[in-house]
Design a protein around this motif. Structure first.
Motif, PDB file in Angstrom:
ATOM      1  N   THR A   1       0.842  -1.204   0.000  1.00 30.46           N
ATOM      2  CA  THR A   1       0.000   0.000   0.000  1.00 30.46           C
ATOM      3  C   THR A   1       0.878   1.254   0.000  1.00 30.46           C
ATOM      4  O   THR A   1       1.781   1.379   0.826  1.00 30.46           O
ATOM      5  CB  THR A   1      -0.897   0.015   1.257  1.00 30.46           C
ATOM      6  OG1 THR A   1      -1.672  -1.176   1.266  1.00 30.46           O
ATOM      7  CG2 THR A   1      -1.815   1.222   1.273  1.00 30.46           C
TER       8      THR A   1
ATOM      9  N   ARG B   1      -9.965  -2.327   0.412  1.00 27.75           N
ATOM     10  CA  ARG B   1     -10.214  -2.909   1.735  1.00 27.75           C
ATOM     11  C   ARG B   1     -11.227  -2.027   2.453  1.00 27.75           C
ATOM     12  O   ARG B   1     -11.334  -0.833   2.176  1.00 27.75           O
ATOM     13  CB  ARG B   1      -8.927  -3.070   2.539  1.00 27.75           C
ATOM     14  CG  ARG B   1      -8.243  -1.787   2.909  1.00 27.75           C
ATOM     15  CD  ARG B   1      -6.982  -2.002   3.734  1.00 27.75           C
ATOM     16  NE  ARG B   1      -6.193  -0.777   3.738  1.00 27.75           N
ATOM     17  CZ  ARG B   1      -5.011  -0.633   4.299  1.00 27.75           C
ATOM     18  NH1 ARG B   1      -4.448  -1.651   4.921  1.00 27.75           N
ATOM     19  NH2 ARG B   1      -4.372   0.504   4.254  1.00 27.75           N
TER      20      ARG B   1
ATOM     21  N   GLU C   1      -8.435  -1.885   7.963  1.00 27.29           N
ATOM     22  CA  GLU C   1      -7.144  -2.595   8.046  1.00 27.29           C
ATOM     23  C   GLU C   1      -7.404  -4.093   8.212  1.00 27.29           C
ATOM     24  O   GLU C   1      -8.081  -4.504   9.160  1.00 27.29           O
ATOM     25  CB  GLU C   1      -6.366  -2.041   9.257  1.00 27.29           C
ATOM     26  CG  GLU C   1      -5.037  -2.721   9.537  1.00 27.29           C
ATOM     27  CD  GLU C   1      -3.955  -2.364   8.523  1.00 27.29           C
ATOM     28  OE1 GLU C   1      -3.621  -1.184   8.386  1.00 27.29           O
ATOM     29  OE2 GLU C   1      -3.463  -3.303   7.873  1.00 27.29           O
TER      30      GLU C   1
ATOM     31  N   SER D   1       3.271  -7.263   1.510  1.00 28.28           N
ATOM     32  CA  SER D   1       2.074  -6.740   2.166  1.00 28.28           C
ATOM     33  C   SER D   1       0.871  -6.791   1.212  1.00 28.28           C
ATOM     34  O   SER D   1       0.477  -7.881   0.816  1.00 28.28           O
ATOM     35  CB  SER D   1       2.382  -5.317   2.673  1.00 28.28           C
ATOM     36  OG  SER D   1       1.417  -4.904   3.584  1.00 28.28           O
TER      37      SER D   1
ATOM     38  N   MET E   1      -1.320 -12.001   4.281  1.00 31.72           N
ATOM     39  CA  MET E   1      -2.433 -12.444   5.123  1.00 31.72           C
ATOM     40  C   MET E   1      -3.190 -13.521   4.333  1.00 31.72           C
ATOM     41  O   MET E   1      -2.813 -13.842   3.207  1.00 31.72           O
ATOM     42  CB  MET E   1      -3.358 -11.280   5.423  1.00 31.72           C
ATOM     43  CG  MET E   1      -2.635 -10.099   6.018  1.00 31.72           C
ATOM     44  SD  MET E   1      -3.700  -8.672   6.238  1.00 31.72           S
ATOM     45  CE  MET E   1      -4.551  -9.152   7.723  1.00 31.72           C
TER      46      MET E   1
ATOM     47  N   ILE F   1       0.339  -5.831  12.039  1.00 35.61           N
ATOM     48  CA  ILE F   1      -0.665  -5.788  10.965  1.00 35.61           C
ATOM     49  C   ILE F   1      -1.104  -7.192  10.577  1.00 35.61           C
ATOM     50  O   ILE F   1      -2.279  -7.451  10.316  1.00 35.61           O
ATOM     51  CB  ILE F   1      -0.091  -5.033   9.740  1.00 35.61           C
ATOM     52  CG1 ILE F   1       0.169  -3.569  10.125  1.00 35.61           C
ATOM     53  CG2 ILE F   1      -1.025  -5.117   8.535  1.00 35.61           C
ATOM     54  CD1 ILE F   1       0.939  -2.776   9.104  1.00 35.61           C
TER      55      ILE F   1
ATOM     56  N   HIS G   1       6.324  -5.691  10.676  1.00 32.07           N
ATOM     57  CA  HIS G   1       5.863  -5.690   9.287  1.00 32.07           C
ATOM     58  C   HIS G   1       6.995  -5.304   8.325  1.00 32.07           C
ATOM     59  O   HIS G   1       6.949  -5.627   7.147  1.00 32.07           O
ATOM     60  CB  HIS G   1       4.680  -4.716   9.151  1.00 32.07           C
ATOM     61  CG  HIS G   1       3.793  -5.010   7.974  1.00 32.07           C
ATOM     62  ND1 HIS G   1       3.114  -6.193   7.818  1.00 32.07           N
ATOM     63  CD2 HIS G   1       3.478  -4.266   6.868  1.00 32.07           C
ATOM     64  CE1 HIS G   1       2.421  -6.174   6.684  1.00 32.07           C
ATOM     65  NE2 HIS G   1       2.640  -5.011   6.085  1.00 32.07           N
TER      66      HIS G   1
END
Ligand code: MLT
Length: 205
Positions: A30, A68, A71, A110, A136, A162, A191
Protein backbone atom coordinates in the motif's frame (compact mmCIF):
# COMPACT_ATOMS: atom_id res chain seq x y z
CA UNK A 1 -0.38 -6.55 -28.96
CA UNK A 2 1.67 -3.51 -28.08
CA UNK A 3 3.04 -2.89 -24.53
CA UNK A 4 1.13 0.41 -24.58
CA UNK A 5 -2.11 -1.59 -24.65
CA UNK A 6 -1.34 -3.45 -21.44
CA UNK A 7 -3.97 -2.59 -18.88
CA UNK A 8 -1.74 -1.70 -15.91
CA UNK A 9 0.74 1.16 -15.66
CA UNK A 10 3.93 -0.81 -15.23
CA UNK A 11 7.66 -0.97 -15.51
CA UNK A 12 9.39 -3.75 -17.38
CA UNK A 13 13.09 -4.37 -16.92
CA UNK A 14 14.46 -6.89 -19.39
CA UNK A 15 17.18 -9.25 -18.24
CA UNK A 16 20.49 -7.66 -19.27
CA UNK A 17 21.99 -11.07 -19.67
CA UNK A 18 20.14 -14.13 -20.85
CA UNK A 19 20.33 -16.39 -17.84
CA UNK A 20 18.47 -19.44 -16.66
CA UNK A 21 17.26 -17.81 -13.46
CA UNK A 22 13.79 -16.61 -12.48
CA UNK A 23 11.84 -13.66 -13.88
CA UNK A 24 9.98 -11.59 -11.32
CA UNK A 25 6.49 -10.13 -11.11
CA UNK A 26 6.98 -7.41 -8.48
CA UNK A 27 3.92 -6.36 -6.47
CA UNK A 28 4.20 -3.34 -4.19
CA UNK A 29 2.57 -2.69 -0.82
CA UNK A 30 0.00 0.00 0.00
CA UNK A 31 1.34 3.42 -1.00
CA UNK A 32 4.08 1.95 -3.17
CA UNK A 33 4.18 1.92 -6.93
CA UNK A 34 5.87 0.23 -9.87
CA UNK A 35 9.18 1.94 -9.09
CA UNK A 36 9.26 1.47 -5.33
CA UNK A 37 9.79 -2.29 -5.58
CA UNK A 38 12.37 -2.40 -8.35
CA UNK A 39 15.12 -2.73 -5.75
CA UNK A 40 13.66 -6.14 -4.89
CA UNK A 41 15.03 -7.40 -8.18
CA UNK A 42 18.56 -6.45 -7.13
CA UNK A 43 18.04 -7.94 -3.68
CA UNK A 44 16.54 -11.22 -4.87
CA UNK A 45 17.69 -11.96 -8.39
CA UNK A 46 20.07 -9.36 -9.85
CA UNK A 47 19.83 -9.29 -13.61
CA UNK A 48 16.45 -11.03 -13.73
CA UNK A 49 13.71 -9.73 -15.99
CA UNK A 50 11.19 -7.85 -13.85
CA UNK A 51 7.61 -6.81 -14.50
CA UNK A 52 6.23 -4.33 -12.00
CA UNK A 53 2.60 -3.13 -12.28
CA UNK A 54 1.01 -0.35 -10.24
CA UNK A 55 -2.13 -1.27 -8.29
CA UNK A 56 -5.22 0.44 -9.72
CA UNK A 57 -7.07 1.15 -6.48
CA UNK A 58 -6.39 4.41 -4.66
CA UNK A 59 -6.88 4.65 -0.90
CA UNK A 60 -6.42 8.26 0.18
CA UNK A 61 -4.13 8.69 -2.80
CA UNK A 62 -2.15 5.52 -2.04
CA UNK A 63 -2.04 2.83 -4.74
CA UNK A 64 -3.21 -0.67 -3.76
CA UNK A 65 -4.07 -3.80 -5.70
CA UNK A 66 -7.61 -4.14 -4.28
CA UNK A 67 -10.03 -2.34 -1.98
CA UNK A 68 -10.21 -2.91 1.73
CA UNK A 69 -12.99 -1.93 4.10
CA UNK A 70 -10.65 -1.50 7.07
CA UNK A 71 -7.14 -2.59 8.05
CA UNK A 72 -7.08 -6.34 7.37
CA UNK A 73 -10.75 -6.43 6.22
CA UNK A 74 -10.87 -6.92 2.48
CA UNK A 75 -13.60 -6.18 -0.07
CA UNK A 76 -13.73 -9.73 -1.41
CA UNK A 77 -15.76 -8.94 -4.53
CA UNK A 78 -13.22 -6.30 -5.50
CA UNK A 79 -10.35 -8.63 -4.61
CA UNK A 80 -11.71 -11.32 -6.94
CA UNK A 81 -12.21 -8.87 -9.77
CA UNK A 82 -8.76 -7.29 -9.33
CA UNK A 83 -7.12 -10.70 -9.11
CA UNK A 84 -8.63 -11.69 -12.46
CA UNK A 85 -7.58 -8.35 -13.94
CA UNK A 86 -3.99 -8.78 -12.73
CA UNK A 87 -3.81 -12.39 -13.94
CA UNK A 88 -5.08 -11.28 -17.39
CA UNK A 89 -2.42 -8.56 -17.43
CA UNK A 90 0.26 -11.15 -16.60
CA UNK A 91 -1.00 -13.41 -19.39
CA UNK A 92 -0.76 -10.54 -21.89
CA UNK A 93 2.63 -9.35 -20.59
CA UNK A 94 4.07 -12.87 -20.81
CA UNK A 95 3.15 -12.90 -24.50
CA UNK A 96 4.31 -9.34 -25.26
CA UNK A 97 7.62 -9.44 -23.43
CA UNK A 98 8.34 -13.07 -24.23
CA UNK A 99 8.60 -14.13 -20.60
CA UNK A 100 9.02 -17.78 -19.69
CA UNK A 101 6.06 -18.51 -17.44
CA UNK A 102 7.74 -21.63 -16.12
CA UNK A 103 10.32 -19.34 -14.47
CA UNK A 104 8.04 -16.44 -13.53
CA UNK A 105 7.81 -15.81 -9.78
CA UNK A 106 5.47 -13.33 -8.13
CA UNK A 107 7.23 -11.33 -5.41
CA UNK A 108 4.82 -9.33 -3.29
CA UNK A 109 5.09 -7.31 -0.12
CA UNK A 110 2.07 -6.74 2.17
CA UNK A 111 -0.83 -5.73 -0.11
CA UNK A 112 1.20 -7.05 -3.06
CA UNK A 113 1.74 -10.35 -1.23
CA UNK A 114 -1.99 -10.57 -0.61
CA UNK A 115 -2.94 -10.22 -4.27
CA UNK A 116 -0.16 -12.65 -5.20
CA UNK A 117 -1.62 -15.19 -2.73
CA UNK A 118 -5.08 -14.53 -4.14
CA UNK A 119 -3.77 -15.16 -7.66
CA UNK A 120 -2.24 -18.47 -6.54
CA UNK A 121 -5.56 -19.52 -5.04
CA UNK A 122 -7.88 -18.27 -7.80
CA UNK A 123 -5.72 -18.44 -10.93
CA UNK A 124 -3.12 -21.17 -10.33
CA UNK A 125 -0.68 -21.46 -13.22
CA UNK A 126 -0.45 -17.69 -13.77
CA UNK A 127 2.99 -17.76 -12.17
CA UNK A 128 5.33 -20.67 -11.48
CA UNK A 129 5.87 -19.77 -7.84
CA UNK A 130 5.83 -16.92 -5.37
CA UNK A 131 7.68 -15.04 -2.66
CA UNK A 132 5.10 -13.69 -0.22
CA UNK A 133 6.47 -11.12 2.21
CA UNK A 134 4.09 -10.40 5.14
CA UNK A 135 0.97 -11.90 3.52
CA UNK A 136 -2.43 -12.44 5.12
CA UNK A 137 -5.17 -14.90 4.12
CA UNK A 138 -6.66 -12.89 1.24
CA UNK A 139 -9.72 -15.15 0.89
CA UNK A 140 -10.81 -18.70 1.46
CA UNK A 141 -11.74 -20.16 -1.94
CA UNK A 142 -14.83 -22.40 -2.07
CA UNK A 143 -12.99 -24.80 -4.41
CA UNK A 144 -9.43 -25.62 -3.38
CA UNK A 145 -6.83 -24.61 -5.96
CA UNK A 146 -4.54 -27.23 -7.47
CA UNK A 147 -1.10 -25.93 -6.58
CA UNK A 148 0.65 -29.29 -6.76
CA UNK A 149 4.38 -28.74 -6.43
CA UNK A 150 4.17 -24.93 -6.73
CA UNK A 151 7.11 -23.46 -4.80
CA UNK A 152 6.12 -20.69 -2.39
CA UNK A 153 8.27 -18.80 0.11
CA UNK A 154 6.27 -17.16 2.89
CA UNK A 155 7.86 -14.64 5.24
CA UNK A 156 5.99 -13.59 8.37
CA UNK A 157 6.97 -11.28 11.22
CA UNK A 158 6.71 -12.73 14.72
CA UNK A 159 5.77 -9.31 16.09
CA UNK A 160 3.88 -7.97 13.08
CA UNK A 161 1.10 -5.66 14.36
CA UNK A 162 -0.67 -5.79 10.96
CA UNK A 163 -0.47 -9.51 10.20
CA UNK A 164 -1.01 -11.70 13.27
CA UNK A 165 1.30 -14.77 13.06
CA UNK A 166 -1.81 -16.99 13.13
CA UNK A 167 -2.81 -15.49 9.75
CA UNK A 168 0.57 -16.37 8.31
CA UNK A 169 0.19 -19.90 9.62
CA UNK A 170 -3.34 -20.22 8.25
CA UNK A 171 -2.19 -19.10 4.81
CA UNK A 172 0.68 -21.60 4.86
CA UNK A 173 -1.76 -24.37 5.81
CA UNK A 174 -4.15 -23.31 3.03
CA UNK A 175 -1.37 -23.31 0.43
CA UNK A 176 0.01 -26.63 1.63
CA UNK A 177 -3.43 -28.25 1.60
CA UNK A 178 -3.65 -27.15 -2.06
CA UNK A 179 -0.41 -29.00 -2.78
CA UNK A 180 2.04 -26.07 -2.75
CA UNK A 181 5.58 -26.68 -1.60
CA UNK A 182 5.85 -23.94 1.04
CA UNK A 183 8.89 -22.73 2.92
CA UNK A 184 8.01 -20.57 5.93
CA UNK A 185 10.48 -18.00 7.21
CA UNK A 186 9.99 -16.08 10.44
CA UNK A 187 11.44 -12.62 10.91
CA UNK A 188 11.74 -11.86 14.64
CA UNK A 189 10.41 -8.30 14.13
CA UNK A 190 7.34 -6.69 12.64
CA UNK A 191 5.86 -5.69 9.29
CA UNK A 192 9.11 -4.16 8.01
CA UNK A 193 11.47 -6.50 6.21
CA UNK A 194 14.62 -7.81 7.88
CA UNK A 195 16.64 -10.88 6.93
CA UNK A 196 13.71 -11.99 4.76
CA UNK A 197 15.31 -10.90 1.52
CA UNK A 198 18.52 -12.83 2.09
CA UNK A 199 16.54 -15.94 2.96
CA UNK A 200 14.26 -15.45 -0.06
CA UNK A 201 17.28 -14.97 -2.30
CA UNK A 202 18.81 -18.24 -1.12
CA UNK A 203 15.48 -19.97 -1.65
CA UNK A 204 15.07 -18.58 -5.16
CA UNK A 205 18.64 -19.41 -6.07
C1 MLT B 1 -1.45 -3.23 3.86
O1 MLT B 1 -1.30 -2.19 4.53
O2 MLT B 1 -1.13 -3.30 2.70
C2 MLT B 1 -2.06 -4.38 4.57
O3 MLT B 1 -1.27 -4.79 5.54
C3 MLT B 1 -2.33 -5.51 3.68
C4 MLT B 1 -3.49 -5.22 2.81
O4 MLT B 1 -4.29 -4.36 3.14
O5 MLT B 1 -3.61 -5.89 1.79
Amino acid sequence: MNPANLTFIHRYLPAPVAAGGPSLLLLHGTGGDEDSVLSLRDALAPGAAALSPRGKVLENGMPRFFRRLAEGVFDEADLRLRTAELADFVDDAVAIYGLDRARLYAVGYSNGANIAASMLLLRPGTVAGAVLLRPMVPLRPETPANLAGTPVFVAGGRRDPIVPPAQTEELVALLRSSGADVQLYWHPGGHELGGDLLAARDWLG
